[in-house]
Enzyme design. Sequence first.
Site, PDB file in Angstrom:
ATOM      1  N   GLY B 501      60.869 -19.867  35.416  1.00  0.00           N
ATOM      2  CA  GLY B 501      61.513 -20.475  36.238  1.00  0.00           C
ATOM      3  C   GLY B 501      62.004 -21.888  35.249  1.00  0.00           C
ATOM      4  O   GLY B 501      62.691 -22.726  35.725  1.00  0.00           O
ATOM      5  N   GLN B 502      61.586 -21.845  34.120  1.00  0.00           N
ATOM      6  CA  GLN B 502      61.863 -22.976  33.151  1.00  0.00           C
ATOM      7  C   GLN B 502      62.954 -22.888  32.367  1.00  0.00           C
ATOM      8  O   GLN B 502      63.565 -23.698  31.700  1.00  0.00           O
ATOM      9  CB  GLN B 502      60.596 -23.194  32.271  1.00  0.00           C
ATOM     10  CG  GLN B 502      60.585 -22.135  31.022  1.00  0.00           C
ATOM     11  CD  GLN B 502      59.851 -20.668  31.633  1.00  0.00           C
ATOM     12  OE1 GLN B 502      60.035 -20.276  32.490  1.00  0.00           O
ATOM     13  NE2 GLN B 502      59.124 -20.585  30.429  1.00  0.00           N
ATOM     14  N   SER B 504      63.818 -20.231  30.410  1.00  0.00           N
ATOM     15  CA  SER B 504      63.622 -19.618  29.277  1.00  0.00           C
ATOM     16  C   SER B 504      64.564 -18.470  28.855  1.00  0.00           C
ATOM     17  O   SER B 504      65.219 -18.257  27.798  1.00  0.00           O
ATOM     18  CB  SER B 504      62.528 -19.183  28.869  1.00  0.00           C
ATOM     19  OG  SER B 504      61.931 -18.273  29.745  1.00  0.00           O
ATOM     20  N   ALA B 541      51.654 -21.757  26.061  1.00  0.00           N
ATOM     21  CA  ALA B 541      51.716 -22.749  24.680  1.00  0.00           C
ATOM     22  C   ALA B 541      53.220 -22.814  24.265  1.00  0.00           C
ATOM     23  O   ALA B 541      53.322 -23.176  23.174  1.00  0.00           O
ATOM     24  CB  ALA B 541      50.766 -22.037  23.549  1.00  0.00           C
ATOM     25  N   ARG B 543      55.806 -21.572  23.954  1.00  0.00           N
ATOM     26  CA  ARG B 543      56.260 -20.700  22.710  1.00  0.00           C
ATOM     27  C   ARG B 543      57.506 -19.915  23.078  1.00  0.00           C
ATOM     28  O   ARG B 543      58.000 -19.159  22.010  1.00  0.00           O
ATOM     29  CB  ARG B 543      55.198 -19.608  22.806  1.00  0.00           C
ATOM     30  CG  ARG B 543      54.660 -18.992  23.524  1.00  0.00           C
ATOM     31  CD  ARG B 543      53.878 -17.806  23.418  1.00  0.00           C
ATOM     32  NE  ARG B 543      54.198 -17.076  22.202  1.00  0.00           N
ATOM     33  CZ  ARG B 543      54.726 -15.837  22.441  1.00  0.00           C
ATOM     34  NH1 ARG B 543      55.210 -15.341  23.456  1.00  0.00           N
ATOM     35  NH2 ARG B 543      55.031 -14.910  21.434  1.00  0.00           N
ATOM     36  N   VAL B 740      59.419 -27.696  24.532  1.00  0.00           N
ATOM     37  CA  VAL B 740      59.607 -28.611  25.478  1.00  0.00           C
ATOM     38  C   VAL B 740      58.813 -28.338  26.787  1.00  0.00           C
ATOM     39  O   VAL B 740      58.543 -28.756  27.612  1.00  0.00           O
ATOM     40  CB  VAL B 740      60.842 -28.877  26.043  1.00  0.00           C
ATOM     41  CG1 VAL B 740      61.744 -28.045  26.653  1.00  0.00           C
ATOM     42  CG2 VAL B 740      61.149 -30.344  26.781  1.00  0.00           C
ATOM     43  N   GLY B 741      58.316 -26.844  26.840  1.00  0.00           N
ATOM     44  CA  GLY B 741      57.898 -26.488  28.124  1.00  0.00           C
ATOM     45  C   GLY B 741      56.711 -27.298  28.984  1.00  0.00           C
ATOM     46  O   GLY B 741      56.590 -27.429  29.990  1.00  0.00           O
ATOM     47  N   GLU B 742      55.550 -27.820  28.180  1.00  0.00           N
ATOM     48  CA  GLU B 742      54.519 -28.418  28.671  1.00  0.00           C
ATOM     49  C   GLU B 742      54.700 -29.893  28.334  1.00  0.00           C
ATOM     50  O   GLU B 742      54.112 -30.651  29.204  1.00  0.00           O
ATOM     51  CB  GLU B 742      53.321 -28.003  27.824  1.00  0.00           C
ATOM     52  CG  GLU B 742      52.892 -26.779  28.193  1.00  0.00           C
ATOM     53  CD  GLU B 742      51.888 -25.973  27.118  1.00  0.00           C
ATOM     54  OE1 GLU B 742      50.856 -26.102  27.786  1.00  0.00           O
ATOM     55  OE2 GLU B 742      51.999 -25.564  26.130  1.00  0.00           O
TER      56      GLU B 742
END
Lengths: 293, 792
Positions: B501-502, B504, B541, B543, B740-742
């Site tokens: 849902g990010q 990607s 992570a 990635r 930028v995910g986390e």
Amino acid sequence: MSSRILPDFNLLLPQSVAEAVELLSTHRDRITVMAGGTDVMVAMKFAQSAAKLPEFVMSLENVPGLGYVLFDPEKGLRIGAKATVAELLAPPEVKQHYRALWHAAQTFATAQVRNTATVLGNLLRASPAGDCSCAVYALGGVVVLHGPHGSRDVDIDDFWLSYGVTARQPDELAVELTLPPPAAGSRSAFKRMTRMSEDLAKLNVAVRLEMSGNTCVDARLAMGCVAPTPLRLTKTETLLRGHELTPEVLQRVAASVPWEISPIDDKRSTAEYRKQVSGVLLKRAIQEACGVA
Amino acid sequence: MSEETIVGTNAPRVDVRDKATGQAQYAADIQLPGMLYGKVVRCWEHAHARVKRLDLSAAAASPGVVRVIGPKDVTAKRYNSSVLDLMVSESMHDMLGDIDDQPIFTEHVKFQGDAICGIIARSEEAAERAAAKIVVEYEPLPVYLTAEASRAPGAVQFTPEKPGNLAFQLPEAMFPNHALGGGDVEGAMRDADIVVEDAFYVPKQKQCQMEPHAYVAKVDSGGRLTCWTSSQMPKLVQRKLAKLFDLPMNLMKIVPTVIGGGFGTRLGMISEPQACAMALAVPGHPVKLQTLREEDWVISPSRHPGKYWMRIGFKRDGSPVACDARFENYKGGYYLDASGTAFTAGAWLGGMYRFPALRYRGESYFTNQGLTGAYRGYGNPQTNFVLEQLIDRGCAELGADPVEWRKKWHKGVGDDGWCPGVTYPSCALDECLDRGAAAIGWTEKRRKYAKQEGTIRRGVGVAVMNHTSGAMPMLLEHTACTVKLNEDATAEVLFACSDMGQGSHTALKQIAAETLGFPFEHVQLSSGTSDVAGFDIGAHASRTIYVGGAAVKKACEEAKRQLFERASLQLGVPADELDIRDKRIFVKADPARGIQAEAITRAGVYHFVDPMTGEPGGVPGQIQGYVSFFAPHNSPPFGASFAEVEVDTETGEVRVIELVNAHDIGRAINPAAVEGQLEGGIQQGLGFVLSEEMDYDAKGRVQNNSFTDYKMFGPEDMPKITTILVEDADPVGPFGAKSVGESGLVSPIGAVANAIFHAIGIQFTEAPITPEKVLKGILEKGVRNYAAIRRS
Ligand SMILES: Cc1cc2nc3c(=O)[nH]c(=O)nc-3n(C[C@H](O)[C@H](O)[C@H](O)COP(=O)(O)OP(=O)(O)OC[C@H]3O[C@@H](n4cnc5c(N)ncnc54)[C@H](O)[C@@H]3O)c2cc1C
């Protein structure tokens, strides 16, 4: 732990107040009245044991004519048993003359819940955290109950008996709440503290003041989440009555509150914190009612 | 900046239409013929107990029940629901001491919600009714909620493999004295002019992803076990389940379902083992296993809470001389990735500032709290809360401006990142700090709020962070990707890494389209089932773009190479003199000369020989690009957050007025998606620092496993948000991108805590900083102007 399954129950759908009262008389303790159901349904899903589940659920869905919110300058405000919190917000007179209740309704839960939950349901739930309950307590009012022997009025001061228990008898249906007409110099305010804005109160307070200039002629102060039922701060009220609202008086009023309440530790806050901020919140409600920033 | 036309645009999200219209198929939506319903019976009354007696008979006789299975009916093998152990080499695995300690159904309850047995029935209702008829007698054991309690002599041992209930500490072989870092910390501290030190507590935060965990599992007539799951790591879960159930991997199929949010909770497995065990008990029948929200809450891992002590020494001139830290986290009842957070919290500490001496010790202790594992940020939020507050305390004592101090002492290009030897190839933190400071009005507000009167006080605070782009060199970084060109010159990208849902998959599709020179709409990207897609470690992570994007780019470059090779034959121009745009291949020096890609792809697939002449029509063969890609490096992003808060000194309530997140993204493949990540991160960061925590009673029973009493920031509670994307292309990442995910949730934590410090002159060592704690602090310590602190 809740369940994905709603327990079995018998749904009753009376078509009139008379029929509803009859059903209540027939089934008495085995029946639960459902207005908006925002308390009833949650309680059923989380019921710890079958003994806590109602055998019959009587929905007011089909009972006509109870959804009104009517204002009359002489008689006051009449709120029918099916009027929702959202509907209470509609007439301009509510905001104008019953500011505390209007504010309680406005900050109440979320739009979805406001569209479903009723004002009377809030009173009848008899939760110490009820926002409308707190505001109504300060404003004063009368709950109209219909039973097999006719109708009776219960003053809000006599309405809540203990946690979750009201003066309503098992065979009585609440049909209306009446609030007194606005008096000259009367003003009110409501405030609540929550963890997040969409939340039940950790502390709520409502005040109604009769003012003559800067002097308080009469006061009704109500606080929630500090006792098993909504609480009137009668001792603190005497510190206001007949006094000018000077900073010193307000200070004394604020200092008196912690002595009058008996909060507990729970998931929303601690007894200690509630005591620490109770006076502050009351003081701010008084200031807001009087238009002092 | 660049010539790209698709990368760098806000291409429409590939998943939102289905999600917004309710067409997305989550695992819970799956309906299969003959489907049965599973229910895991859990221990709700105890957090630590032994099962003395388990009687399944009444439940088995309950209407609608097909099978009831207990510990004796399933494999006796144990598993580790995390997958970290698969991402390290075997020798590293042994050194770290990763263990398999989770049974499918337990006889030793180690946390509230531990699985006791399973019911398979014809309906969910029947399963639930039967569950109530399971008879279990427990022998309650002492409940340990903290490390101090569980390591005490005489405490019940959670597993014989981990004496003293010490699940993990940094291994001596890799970290002498069980400490990460280097230099002479004690000596440096003796030479320091100022030492700041405190013991902190970091909270047990829950991911609160929207979709509760759900699974379907089925054994077919060929003995193949299929599991539908929304795991973030389908390939590693395939291997884990194959191992647990002694199946060759070809007989263990994973069907990844749409993921309704992860944030780490789907990193590995949750109830896949139970779902598969049930399916194995009723071959031929699919079994659906769904969890209630309250159930999901207790059985899925949360962020690691615990005690975090730190001290930092400075010279009078502001230079940091040493940092000494110890994070003692409270695991739940099982090991999972005990080694992970305990290590990374220190790794990010080491990656932030140029401390000449550093000593970090990280330990994980078993407790009877709910499981702990991955949660977005993975140790970094804990470190941020502690490190950034102590840096600001140091700055106050030094009379240093917190922005200037950070600009001077943060690590940058050429310095070691969070692992020695892997240096930062890029760093735009200075620009993040400058632009963030300008956005919030730092200089003016810092001055203005340093001296205030009255009940309501304001403050502004800053914090910085470094994170990671993949887990190289610590963990495996491998992604396979196949790009297949259809005959009409459209592309199918097959890639096992999921989109949680990010955004990607949208960004990856942009990378593919850009690289191929095809329009965005002519590229399809699918995760694929385990039997179709190649290997990938999964989405974790931060990635997916940095590593996965590089894999997609390489696979597309390979397809393009083949395309150009064929075009070169037709055009009579060397392949390296060709370019492609919008599916037309042309000669760079003479763009009028070209050929449609479709002419090549069609001829490759529909390859005919001229029956009159025997001449072949073009080069035969469908073009496919394939790569089995290993990340060559790690380019961590940096970030700076600025917060403005208002503290009500009579009630202790903190209102966040504005939050600025400036992020060193390298290159934003899809800027709107990057902003979305930063905004969502802020919501979780604010929760960590101000409101979120799982509460337990003394018996280890969770008190707030629902949204009624676990409070996240809602729409009305959110501050004004400003996101700033600093784009300074990284030399390694695909199109210059970093992750930028986390990151988005990390530095808002320190920034808010520091803004509170600026507003009232008090630091709070326990997160979340609730009004109750703030008021207590104010009553004990008194509100102080920040200016007064600097003088003292
Ligand atoms: C998500 C959520 C958020 C909430 N937020 C708030 C909040 O912010 N503030 C707050 O105060 N409350 C809140 N509540 C509680 C609830 O919404 C209120 O108490 C509401 O006013 C109840 O009204 P109802 O019509 O839904 O009552 P119901 O659930 O139908 O009934 C409530 C009780 O009153 C009785 N009853 C109702 N009508 C009658 C009648 N005519 N005669 C006799 N008995 C009757 C019922 O038997 C029951 O005991 C929230 C609830 C939910 C689920």
